[in-house]
Design an enzyme around this catalytic site. Structure first.
Site, short mmCIF file in Angstrom:
data_model
loop_
_atom_site.label_atom_id
_atom_site.label_comp_id
_atom_site.label_asym_id
_atom_site.label_seq_id
_atom_site.Cartn_x
_atom_site.Cartn_y
_atom_site.Cartn_z
N SER A 1 0.81 -1.22 0.00
CA SER A 1 0.00 0.00 0.00
C SER A 1 0.84 1.27 0.00
O SER A 1 1.89 1.34 0.66
CB SER A 1 -0.89 -0.01 1.25
OG SER A 1 -1.45 1.26 1.47
N GLU B 1 0.14 3.66 1.67
CA GLU B 1 0.17 4.13 3.07
C GLU B 1 1.55 3.88 3.68
O GLU B 1 1.92 4.53 4.67
CB GLU B 1 -0.90 3.40 3.90
CG GLU B 1 -2.32 3.85 3.61
CD GLU B 1 -2.64 5.27 4.06
OE1 GLU B 1 -2.26 5.63 5.19
OE2 GLU B 1 -3.25 6.02 3.29
N TYR C 1 -1.86 0.16 10.60
CA TYR C 1 -2.12 -0.49 9.31
C TYR C 1 -0.88 -0.41 8.42
O TYR C 1 -0.43 -1.43 7.86
CB TYR C 1 -3.31 0.19 8.62
CG TYR C 1 -3.47 -0.18 7.15
CD1 TYR C 1 -4.05 -1.38 6.77
CD2 TYR C 1 -3.04 0.70 6.14
CE1 TYR C 1 -4.18 -1.72 5.42
CE2 TYR C 1 -3.18 0.37 4.80
CZ TYR C 1 -3.75 -0.84 4.45
OH TYR C 1 -3.88 -1.16 3.11
P1 NDP Z 1 -11.42 -4.67 1.52
O1 NDP Z 1 -11.39 -4.12 2.90
O2 NDP Z 1 -12.58 -4.33 0.62
O3 NDP Z 1 -11.34 -6.28 1.59
C1 NDP Z 1 -10.60 -6.93 2.56
C2 NDP Z 1 -10.83 -8.42 2.46
O4 NDP Z 1 -10.05 -9.10 3.44
C3 NDP Z 1 -12.29 -8.86 2.68
O5 NDP Z 1 -12.60 -9.87 1.76
C4 NDP Z 1 -12.24 -9.45 4.09
O6 NDP Z 1 -13.21 -10.42 4.34
C5 NDP Z 1 -10.86 -10.09 4.06
N1 NDP Z 1 -10.34 -10.42 5.38
C6 NDP Z 1 -10.19 -9.61 6.45
N2 NDP Z 1 -9.67 -10.29 7.48
C7 NDP Z 1 -9.46 -11.56 7.05
C8 NDP Z 1 -8.94 -12.73 7.65
N3 NDP Z 1 -8.52 -12.74 8.92
N4 NDP Z 1 -8.87 -13.86 6.91
C9 NDP Z 1 -9.30 -13.87 5.63
N5 NDP Z 1 -9.83 -12.80 5.02
C10 NDP Z 1 -9.90 -11.65 5.71
O7 NDP Z 1 -10.05 -4.25 0.81
P2 NDP Z 1 -9.76 -3.83 -0.72
O8 NDP Z 1 -10.39 -4.82 -1.61
O9 NDP Z 1 -10.02 -2.38 -0.90
O10 NDP Z 1 -8.18 -3.97 -0.77
C11 NDP Z 1 -7.57 -5.21 -1.09
C12 NDP Z 1 -6.17 -5.25 -0.48
O11 NDP Z 1 -5.40 -4.20 -1.02
C13 NDP Z 1 -6.13 -5.07 1.03
O12 NDP Z 1 -5.07 -5.84 1.53
C14 NDP Z 1 -5.83 -3.59 1.19
O13 NDP Z 1 -5.21 -3.33 2.43
C15 NDP Z 1 -4.89 -3.38 0.02
N6 NDP Z 1 -4.84 -2.04 -0.51
C16 NDP Z 1 -6.00 -1.44 -0.89
C17 NDP Z 1 -5.97 -0.17 -1.43
C18 NDP Z 1 -7.22 0.50 -1.87
O14 NDP Z 1 -7.16 1.71 -2.12
N7 NDP Z 1 -8.33 -0.19 -1.99
C19 NDP Z 1 -4.70 0.55 -1.60
C20 NDP Z 1 -3.53 -0.23 -1.24
C21 NDP Z 1 -3.61 -1.46 -0.71
P3 NDP Z 1 -14.68 -10.05 4.97
O15 NDP Z 1 -15.55 -9.70 3.80
O16 NDP Z 1 -15.04 -11.32 5.65
O17 NDP Z 1 -14.48 -8.89 5.90
P1 GDP Z 2 -6.73 5.92 3.49
O1 GDP Z 2 -5.91 6.78 2.61
O2 GDP Z 2 -6.50 4.47 3.31
O3 GDP Z 2 -6.67 6.30 4.93
O4 GDP Z 2 -8.24 6.11 2.95
P2 GDP Z 2 -9.52 6.86 3.55
O5 GDP Z 2 -10.49 6.98 2.44
O6 GDP Z 2 -10.00 6.21 4.81
O7 GDP Z 2 -8.98 8.31 3.95
C1 GDP Z 2 -8.40 9.18 3.01
C2 GDP Z 2 -8.19 10.55 3.66
O8 GDP Z 2 -9.44 11.16 3.90
C3 GDP Z 2 -7.48 10.51 5.03
O9 GDP Z 2 -6.49 11.52 5.03
C4 GDP Z 2 -8.57 10.83 6.03
O10 GDP Z 2 -8.11 11.52 7.19
C5 GDP Z 2 -9.42 11.77 5.18
N1 GDP Z 2 -10.81 11.91 5.66
C6 GDP Z 2 -11.46 13.08 5.89
N2 GDP Z 2 -12.71 12.86 6.32
C7 GDP Z 2 -12.87 11.51 6.34
C8 GDP Z 2 -13.98 10.67 6.69
O11 GDP Z 2 -15.06 11.11 7.06
N3 GDP Z 2 -13.78 9.32 6.58
C9 GDP Z 2 -12.57 8.80 6.15
N4 GDP Z 2 -12.47 7.48 6.03
N5 GDP Z 2 -11.51 9.57 5.84
C10 GDP Z 2 -11.66 10.91 5.92
#
Ligand code: NDP
Ligand code: GDP
Length: 326
Positions: A127, A129, A151
């Site tokens: 990520s 992040e 995270y």
């Molecule tokens: P989501 O939060 O939408 O999905 C997370 C998934 O992980 C869900 O299917 C969840 O299952 C599963 N999960 C959580 N805990 C466990 C566990 N203990 N065992 C098995 N499965 C588990 O994430 P995204 O699809 O947005 O992101 C995919 C990956 O990419 C993540 O690792 C995220 O951190 C990373 N990422 C995402 C970014 C983004 O902008 N979207 C950017 C950079 C990295 P359940 O439905 O049961 O909760």
């Molecule tokens: P992140 O980049 O994975 O933390 O994705 P988020 O969508 O959770 O947050 C993106 C940015 O939006 C961060 O800097 C947060 O502090 C900012 N932010 C401002 N208001 C909100 C809010 O109401 N919810 C979330 N989730 N983020 C917020």
């Protein structure tokens, strides 16, 4: 037929990646964790119309034995580790769980592969992040990391272990250092979806304000559909590697909200209120990625603009709320 194994298949990226791989003719196996509400699982796969086309199997990233069992049973060609406790704000409330799932969980998956099925190709969802308090105005693969949340620290451990297993055991292990990517399937706790959902409710008369925290934070927002393609492309390379995935354009939270409100024909300033409870203990102020390496080596680029994405998300949330209202 090639077999792909996806952890996190029920999440945003898992759903889009499944659709992408099914369209390519893969047999897609997705790991789901045990839930007392099993009939409710798979909303995103259902949204894309593919719930019946993937094979769902039980397992949990924190249970190494389940991963060993699954890898030795299914012997997939490709493993995509997308599962995580993925919400930054929650990671301060549950730092140990975040470490166990997002950090150690990835190492469990690598261990399961090393022990039982080392020929599989592995993708780790790293990520942006990890750049956190960014050490350069534009971040690429050589920018130093500075995680700012439990995270991000957990993701950094998983990232370096992916690199380490590649170098130590010759695994075909790659990671995508993905900048934020969104879609109508994004979790509603993330700011873009919180905004599109809020705009939809206001448009339909179901809410009168939208609470936001730090609206000055900027992110490099792309569309998840573009990003899952790069994941697959990485695993088609002869050599495993790490790639930044980004659009190269940064927009503030305020800017995204203005796009979303404007698409609905509303004026953002009339509805946004500040909610200090939404501020974070440590903030990532600005992220902006340089995906030149992915462009050169994979031929990948992000195609969907943030304006198009905001519009798609608002339209999808309006449709969702209309459906709910019956
Ligand atoms: P989501 O939060 O939408 O999905 C997370 C998934 O992980 C869900 O299917 C969840 O299952 C599963 N999960 C959580 N805990 C466990 C566990 N203990 N065992 C098995 N499965 C588990 O994430 P995204 O699809 O947005 O992101 C995919 C990956 O990419 C993540 O690792 C995220 O951190 C990373 N990422 C995402 C970014 C983004 O902008 N979207 C950017 C950079 C990295 P359940 O439905 O049961 O909760
Ligand atoms: P992140 O980049 O994975 O933390 O994705 P988020 O969508 O959770 O947050 C993106 C940015 O939006 C961060 O800097 C947060 O502090 C900012 N932010 C401002 N208001 C909100 C809010 O109401 N919810 C979330 N989730 N983020 C917020």
């Amino acid at each position: 037929m090639k077999k792909a194994f996806i952890t996190g298949i029920t999440g945003q990226d898992g759903a889009y990646l499944s659709k992408f791989l099914l369209d390519k003719g893969y047999h897609v196996i997705g790991m789901i964790r045990r839930s007392a509400s099993s009939d409710m699982i798979g909303e995103r796969l259902r949204y894309l119309g593919i719930i019946g086309e993937v094979e769902l199997v039980d397992g949990d990233l924190i249970d190494l034995s389940s991963l060993v069992r699954l890898m030795s049973t299914y012997k997939p060609d490709e493993v995509y580790n997308l599962a995580a406790q993925s919400f930054v704000a929650t990671s301060w409330q549950q730092p140990l769980l975040t470490g166990a799932v997002t950090g150690t969980g990835a190492v469990n998956m690598l261990e399961a592969l090393r022990l039982t099925h080392p020929s599989a190709r592995f993708y780790q969802a790293s990520s942006s992040e990890m750049f956190g308090k960014a050490q350069a105005p534009v971040q690429n693969e050589s920018t130093p990391f500075y995680p700012r949340s439990p995270y991000a620290a957990a993701k950094l451990y998983a990232h370096w272990m992916t690199v380490n297993y590649r170098e130590s055991f010759d695994l075909h292990a790659s990671s995508g250092i993905a900048f934020n990517h969104e879609s109508p399937l994004r979790g509603v706790e993330f700011v873009t979806r919180h905004i599109s959902d809020g705009v939809a409710k206001i448009k339909l008369g179901l809410a009168s304000q939208l609470k936001l925290g730090n609206v000055n934070a900027t992110r490099d927002w792309g569309h998840a559909r573009d990003y899952v393609q790069a994941m697959w492309q990485m695993l088609q390379q002869d050599e495993p590697d790490d790639y930044v995935l980004a659009t190269g354009r940064a927009v503030s939270v305020q800017g995204f909200a203005e796009m979303a409100f404007a698409h609905a024909g509303l004026n953002a300033a009339d509805y946004i209120t500040h909610d200090p409870a939404r501020l974070r203990p440590a903030e990532v102020d600005a992220l902006l990625g340089d995906a030149a390496k992915a462009a050169q080596q994979l031929g990948w680029r992000a195609n969907v603009s943030v304006e198009e994405m905001a519009a798609e998300m608002v339209d999808a949330d309006i449709a969702r709320h209309r459906r709910k209202a019956g």
